[in-house]
Design a protein around this motif. Structure first.
Motif, PDB file in Angstrom:
ATOM      1  N   GLN A 186       0.829  -1.201   0.000  1.00  0.00           N
ATOM      2  CA  GLN A 186       0.000   0.000   0.000  1.00  0.00           C
ATOM      3  C   GLN A 186       0.866   1.254   0.000  1.00  0.00           C
ATOM      4  N   ASP A 187       0.505   2.231  -0.828  1.00  0.00           N
ATOM      5  CA  ASP A 187       1.254   3.484  -0.883  1.00  0.00           C
ATOM      6  C   ASP A 187       1.117   4.252   0.424  1.00  0.00           C
ATOM      7  N   LEU A 188       2.249   4.803   0.884  1.00  0.00           N
ATOM      8  CA  LEU A 188       2.256   5.686   2.046  1.00  0.00           C
ATOM      9  C   LEU A 188       2.444   7.114   1.553  1.00  0.00           C
ATOM     10  N   HIS A 189       1.785   8.044   2.186  1.00  0.00           N
ATOM     11  CA  HIS A 189       1.867   9.443   1.767  1.00  0.00           C
ATOM     12  C   HIS A 189       2.781  10.197   2.728  1.00  0.00           C
ATOM     13  N   LEU A 190       4.024  10.416   2.279  1.00  0.00           N
ATOM     14  CA  LEU A 190       5.038  11.089   3.083  1.00  0.00           C
ATOM     15  C   LEU A 190       5.390  12.428   2.459  1.00  0.00           C
ATOM     16  N   GLY A 191       5.635  13.412   3.315  1.00  0.00           N
ATOM     17  CA  GLY A 191       6.172  14.667   2.829  1.00  0.00           C
ATOM     18  C   GLY A 191       7.635  14.485   2.445  1.00  0.00           C
ATOM     19  N   PRO A 192       8.208  15.456   1.736  1.00  0.00           N
ATOM     20  CA  PRO A 192       9.598  15.321   1.283  1.00  0.00           C
ATOM     21  C   PRO A 192      10.599  15.146   2.427  1.00  0.00           C
ATOM     22  N   THR A 193      10.378  15.839   3.541  1.00  0.00           N
ATOM     23  CA  THR A 193      11.301  15.702   4.666  1.00  0.00           C
ATOM     24  C   THR A 193      11.169  14.327   5.303  1.00  0.00           C
ATOM     25  N   GLU A 194       9.947  13.847   5.461  1.00  0.00           N
ATOM     26  CA  GLU A 194       9.741  12.515   6.040  1.00  0.00           C
ATOM     27  C   GLU A 194      10.333  11.437   5.130  1.00  0.00           C
ATOM     28  N   PHE A 195      10.241  11.638   3.814  1.00  0.00           N
ATOM     29  CA  PHE A 195      10.837  10.687   2.876  1.00  0.00           C
ATOM     30  C   PHE A 195      12.348  10.618   3.087  1.00  0.00           C
ATOM     31  N   ARG A 196      13.006  11.786   3.153  1.00  0.00           N
ATOM     32  CA  ARG A 196      14.458  11.818   3.349  1.00  0.00           C
ATOM     33  C   ARG A 196      14.838  11.214   4.697  1.00  0.00           C
ATOM     34  N   LEU A 197      14.046  11.483   5.715  1.00  0.00           N
ATOM     35  CA  LEU A 197      14.307  10.950   7.047  1.00  0.00           C
ATOM     36  C   LEU A 197      14.209   9.428   7.045  1.00  0.00           C
ATOM     37  N   LEU A 198      13.170   8.891   6.416  1.00  0.00           N
ATOM     38  CA  LEU A 198      13.020   7.432   6.338  1.00  0.00           C
ATOM     39  C   LEU A 198      14.165   6.812   5.542  1.00  0.00           C
ATOM     40  N   GLU A 199      14.528   7.427   4.425  1.00  0.00           N
ATOM     41  CA  GLU A 199      15.633   6.906   3.607  1.00  0.00           C
ATOM     42  C   GLU A 199      16.924   6.888   4.417  1.00  0.00           C
ATOM     43  N   PHE A 200      17.187   7.960   5.148  1.00  0.00           N
ATOM     44  CA  PHE A 200      18.410   8.058   5.945  1.00  0.00           C
ATOM     45  C   PHE A 200      18.459   6.943   6.982  1.00  0.00           C
TER      46      PHE A 200
ATOM     47  N   GLY B  93      -3.076   2.326   9.986  1.00  0.00           N
ATOM     48  CA  GLY B  93      -3.811   1.074  10.113  1.00  0.00           C
ATOM     49  C   GLY B  93      -3.351   0.207  11.268  1.00  0.00           C
ATOM     50  N   GLY B  94      -2.531   0.775  12.163  1.00  0.00           N
ATOM     51  CA  GLY B  94      -2.092   0.001  13.323  1.00  0.00           C
ATOM     52  C   GLY B  94      -0.914  -0.907  13.069  1.00  0.00           C
ATOM     53  N   ALA B  95      -0.188  -0.679  11.965  1.00  0.00           N
ATOM     54  CA  ALA B  95       0.991  -1.507  11.658  1.00  0.00           C
ATOM     55  C   ALA B  95       2.092  -1.241  12.686  1.00  0.00           C
ATOM     56  N   PRO B  96       2.965  -2.238  12.937  1.00  0.00           N
ATOM     57  CA  PRO B  96       4.050  -2.057  13.914  1.00  0.00           C
ATOM     58  C   PRO B  96       4.935  -0.866  13.567  1.00  0.00           C
ATOM     59  N   ASP B  97       5.391  -0.157  14.595  1.00  0.00           N
ATOM     60  CA  ASP B  97       6.224   1.031  14.420  1.00  0.00           C
ATOM     61  C   ASP B  97       7.683   0.603  14.230  1.00  0.00           C
ATOM     62  N   PRO B  98       8.284   0.894  13.055  1.00  0.00           N
ATOM     63  CA  PRO B  98       9.677   0.502  12.826  1.00  0.00           C
ATOM     64  C   PRO B  98      10.703   1.486  13.382  1.00  0.00           C
ATOM     65  N   ILE B  99      10.247   2.658  13.848  1.00  0.00           N
ATOM     66  CA  ILE B  99      11.162   3.676  14.356  1.00  0.00           C
ATOM     67  C   ILE B  99      11.321   3.482  15.858  1.00  0.00           C
TER      68      ILE B  99
ATOM     69  N   VAL C 143       9.463  16.391  15.772  1.00  0.00           N
ATOM     70  CA  VAL C 143       8.226  16.677  15.046  1.00  0.00           C
ATOM     71  C   VAL C 143       8.123  15.807  13.796  1.00  0.00           C
ATOM     72  N   HIS C 144       9.204  15.743  13.028  1.00  0.00           N
ATOM     73  CA  HIS C 144       9.166  14.982  11.772  1.00  0.00           C
ATOM     74  C   HIS C 144       9.181  13.477  12.020  1.00  0.00           C
ATOM     75  N   VAL C 145       9.834  13.028  13.076  1.00  0.00           N
ATOM     76  CA  VAL C 145       9.761  11.603  13.428  1.00  0.00           C
ATOM     77  C   VAL C 145       8.323  11.246  13.774  1.00  0.00           C
ATOM     78  N   GLY C 146       7.647  12.129  14.495  1.00  0.00           N
ATOM     79  CA  GLY C 146       6.246  11.895  14.818  1.00  0.00           C
ATOM     80  C   GLY C 146       5.384  11.781  13.571  1.00  0.00           C
ATOM     81  N   ARG C 147       5.618  12.673  12.600  1.00  0.00           N
ATOM     82  CA  ARG C 147       4.860  12.613  11.346  1.00  0.00           C
ATOM     83  C   ARG C 147       5.178  11.341  10.572  1.00  0.00           C
ATOM     84  N   LEU C 148       6.457  10.953  10.577  1.00  0.00           N
ATOM     85  CA  LEU C 148       6.862   9.731   9.886  1.00  0.00           C
ATOM     86  C   LEU C 148       6.202   8.511  10.516  1.00  0.00           C
ATOM     87  N   ARG C 149       6.199   8.466  11.850  1.00  0.00           N
ATOM     88  CA  ARG C 149       5.567   7.339  12.552  1.00  0.00           C
ATOM     89  C   ARG C 149       4.082   7.245  12.206  1.00  0.00           C
ATOM     90  N   LYS C 150       3.434   8.385  12.146  1.00  0.00           N
ATOM     91  CA  LYS C 150       2.008   8.395  11.830  1.00  0.00           C
ATOM     92  C   LYS C 150       1.763   7.847  10.431  1.00  0.00           C
TER      93      LYS C 150
END
Length: 230
Positions: free
Chosen positions: A151-165, A209-215, A197-204
């Motif tokens: 399923q596609d996740l909708h991330l902002g550009p900063t959250e995308f870079r944070l997840l990639e990092f 759907g209640g999936a396990p938090d990888p962060i 703040v951005h980690v919180g947005r990334l976690r959300k």
């Protein structure tokens, strides 16, 4: 296996800055502050990429570049030339001597990292994957797209870079300062609470759907991508 990079730069603060950021990207880094020592290192072992200062003691970067292009073992070695010389004639000389790219000081570290990735992608495409996959999360660098369990996740550009990092080095704990440097860049001055703040947005976004938090939050240290999550 991580791509190997040799830094030949005699300005210690810049050398330390480059090493820190390249290692944060997951590269295996060696360094030297002399051109003649760089030549010896390159005879012993050829890295995947060389970051080479134009002016070095012992042997200039421009001369070392010329010699490397004459040797079969290093003829195809990707080389990024660093220099304070910004005149067109100097850029032409550097590129005509055999450098693949040419960056004038002072420069943006994120831009240099992008050029490193681009050169490695062309020279050794296997070293720079277009996709990162951990557990049921897939990050596509080319399409700038993240999916979880298909399923596609909708991330902002900063959250995308944070997840990639974080996904580049799962399990490694990064301090807020390291995340600011790696995701936003050292030239940007932000409060460390920005990371929270951005980690919180990334976690959300990834926990939809209640999936396990990888962060994973490491109290007093920072954050990491939990390599054991399912």
């Amino acid at each position: 296996m991580s791509a190997g990079i040799l830094i030949a730069e005699d300005e210690e603060p810049l050398r330390v800055l480059l090493r820190y950021n390249l290692e944060a990207e997951g590269y295996a880094v060696e360094e030297t502050d002399r051109g003649d020592e760089a030549e010896l290192k390159l005879r012993e072992s050829v890295p995947d990429l060389l970051i080479l200062d134009w002016m070095l003691p012992g042997l200039s970067g421009i001369e070392l570049c010329r010699r490397l292009r004459q040797r079969p073992e290093t003829r195809g070695l990707p080389i990024i030339m660093l220099t304070a010389r910004g005149e067109e004639a100097d850029r032409v000389r550097g590129l005509s001597t055999g450098a693949d790219d040419y960056i004038v000081k002072p420069f943006s570290v994120p831009e240099l990292l992008a050029r490193v990735r681009a050169l490695l992608r062309r020279a050794k495409p296997a070293e720079i994957a277009d996709r990162l996959t951990l557990g049921d999360i897939e990050l596509d660098r080319v399409q700038h797209r993240v999916r979880r369990a298909g399923q596609d996740l909708h991330l902002g550009p900063t959250e995308f870079r944070l997840l990639e990092f974080l996904m580049r080095q799962p399990g490694r704990v990064f301090s807020r300062e390291q995340l600011l440097d790696g995701v936003w860049g050292r030239d940007v001055y932000l409060d460390e609470r920005t990371v929270d703040v951005h980690v919180g947005r990334l976690r959300k976004a990834v926990g939809h759907g209640g999936a396990p938090d990888p962060i994973r939050t490491v109290r007093g240290s920072g954050y990491s991508f939990d390599e054991t999550f399912r």
